[in-house]
Design an enzyme around this catalytic site. Structure first.
Site, mmCIF file in Angstrom:
data_model
loop_
_atom_site.group_PDB
_atom_site.id
_atom_site.type_symbol
_atom_site.label_atom_id
_atom_site.label_comp_id
_atom_site.label_asym_id
_atom_site.label_seq_id
_atom_site.Cartn_x
_atom_site.Cartn_y
_atom_site.Cartn_z
ATOM 1 N N HIS A 15 1.141 16.112 -2.704
ATOM 2 C CA HIS A 15 0.398 17.745 -2.959
ATOM 3 C C HIS A 15 -1.033 17.605 -3.102
ATOM 4 O O HIS A 15 -1.225 16.626 -3.530
ATOM 5 C CB HIS A 15 1.627 18.400 -4.134
ATOM 6 C CG HIS A 15 0.880 18.093 -5.082
ATOM 7 N ND1 HIS A 15 1.799 18.670 -6.508
ATOM 8 C CD2 HIS A 15 -0.298 17.500 -5.425
ATOM 9 C CE1 HIS A 15 1.012 17.712 -7.775
ATOM 10 N NE2 HIS A 15 -0.044 17.268 -7.503
ATOM 11 N N CYS A 34 -6.412 18.557 -8.080
ATOM 12 C CA CYS A 34 -6.137 18.883 -7.319
ATOM 13 C C CYS A 34 -6.419 19.615 -6.012
ATOM 14 O O CYS A 34 -4.965 19.521 -5.405
ATOM 15 C CB CYS A 34 -4.790 19.442 -8.488
ATOM 16 S SG CYS A 34 -4.240 18.344 -9.806
ATOM 17 N N HIS A 40 -2.807 14.142 -3.007
ATOM 18 C CA HIS A 40 -2.403 12.800 -3.351
ATOM 19 C C HIS A 40 -0.999 13.042 -3.837
ATOM 20 O O HIS A 40 -0.226 13.540 -4.223
ATOM 21 C CB HIS A 40 -2.865 13.523 -5.333
ATOM 22 C CG HIS A 40 -3.476 14.287 -5.521
ATOM 23 N ND1 HIS A 40 -3.364 15.917 -5.373
ATOM 24 C CD2 HIS A 40 -1.985 13.770 -6.319
ATOM 25 C CE1 HIS A 40 -3.220 15.869 -6.509
ATOM 26 N NE2 HIS A 40 -2.384 15.575 -7.071
ATOM 27 N N HIS A 42 1.984 11.693 -6.780
ATOM 28 C CA HIS A 42 3.251 11.279 -8.021
ATOM 29 C C HIS A 42 4.134 10.597 -8.373
ATOM 30 O O HIS A 42 4.943 10.646 -7.288
ATOM 31 C CB HIS A 42 3.334 12.888 -8.907
ATOM 32 C CG HIS A 42 1.831 13.282 -9.312
ATOM 33 N ND1 HIS A 42 0.540 13.332 -9.882
ATOM 34 C CD2 HIS A 42 1.341 14.076 -8.949
ATOM 35 C CE1 HIS A 42 0.032 14.095 -10.016
ATOM 36 N NE2 HIS A 42 0.366 14.818 -9.210
ATOM 37 N N ASP A 80 11.832 13.715 -1.806
ATOM 38 C CA ASP A 80 11.614 12.548 -2.145
ATOM 39 C C ASP A 80 10.534 12.131 -0.781
ATOM 40 O O ASP A 80 11.354 12.220 0.055
ATOM 41 C CB ASP A 80 12.645 11.462 -2.704
ATOM 42 C CG ASP A 80 12.105 10.338 -2.852
ATOM 43 O OD1 ASP A 80 11.429 10.007 -3.156
ATOM 44 O OD2 ASP A 80 12.876 9.413 -2.626
ATOM 45 N N HIS A 81 9.444 11.400 -0.987
ATOM 46 C CA HIS A 81 8.539 10.762 -0.057
ATOM 47 C C HIS A 81 8.284 12.223 1.242
ATOM 48 O O HIS A 81 8.277 11.576 1.975
ATOM 49 C CB HIS A 81 9.327 10.287 0.661
ATOM 50 C CG HIS A 81 9.407 8.351 0.225
ATOM 51 N ND1 HIS A 81 10.435 8.504 -1.348
ATOM 52 C CD2 HIS A 81 8.908 7.720 0.007
ATOM 53 C CE1 HIS A 81 10.126 7.164 -1.927
ATOM 54 N NE2 HIS A 81 8.816 6.426 -1.125
ATOM 55 N N GLU A 125 5.679 14.832 -14.152
ATOM 56 C CA GLU A 125 4.521 14.260 -12.698
ATOM 57 C C GLU A 125 3.539 13.147 -13.786
ATOM 58 O O GLU A 125 3.322 12.406 -12.975
ATOM 59 C CB GLU A 125 3.434 15.580 -12.581
ATOM 60 C CG GLU A 125 2.776 15.612 -11.220
ATOM 61 C CD GLU A 125 1.608 16.699 -11.255
ATOM 62 O OE1 GLU A 125 2.016 17.408 -10.913
ATOM 63 O OE2 GLU A 125 0.273 16.569 -12.431
HETATM 64 NI NI NI Z 1 -1.285 16.182 -8.331
#
Ligand code: NI
Length: 135
Positions: A15, A34, A40, A42, A80-81, A125
């Site tokens: 995100h 962010c 990036h 998580h 996911d992914h 997260e």
């Molecule tokens: Ni983040």
């Protein structure tokens, strides 16, 4: 007697926090790292808690295969992914924080439970950061 059962699942997603109606300076002030240009990722942990009566026949509040299927089909298969900013229509135009993600997962799962009621959605997260949405 009501009992709660919790299923934990893991997923990875990327995100970026950025408001196009703000200047780059303001985005970096508010969102810090962010707001980095290329996003990036998580490794998230999701906890889904369902509360209800224990079925005396099965000993379960909700059949775990039903719960797992709901979580996979309607949530994990969609996030996911993925890049949360662009791959999930419900999150389009929103800042995909854990708070927003918890709300999205709640809205997705709550109306689909065949039995019991959704008690809590937790989205981690990281070990030291999570959001929860409760009924
Ligand atoms: Ni983040």
């Amino acid at each position: 007697m009501k009992v709660s059962v919790t299923r934990k699942a893991r997923f990875c997603a990327g995100h970026k926090y950025w408001r196009p109606d703000w200047t780059p300076v303001k985005n970096r002030e508010v969102f810090g790292a962010c707001a980095n240009e290329n996003g990036h990722g998580h490794n998230y942990t999701l906890e889904v808690t369902v509360t209800g009566e224990v079925d005396p026949t099965t000993g379960m509040v909700i059949n775990l295969s039903d719960l797992d299927r709901l979580i996979h089909e309607h949530v994990l298969d969609r996030i996911d992914h993925r890049n949360l900013n662009v791959d999930v229509p419900e999150l389009a135009g929103k800042i995909p924080t854990t708070e927003v993600l918890a709300g999205f997962i709640w809205d997705t799962l709550a109306p689909r439970l065949p039995v019991g009621r959704l008690e809590e959605i937790r989205v981690y997260e990281a070990d030291d950061l999570w959001s929860s949405r409760r009924g």
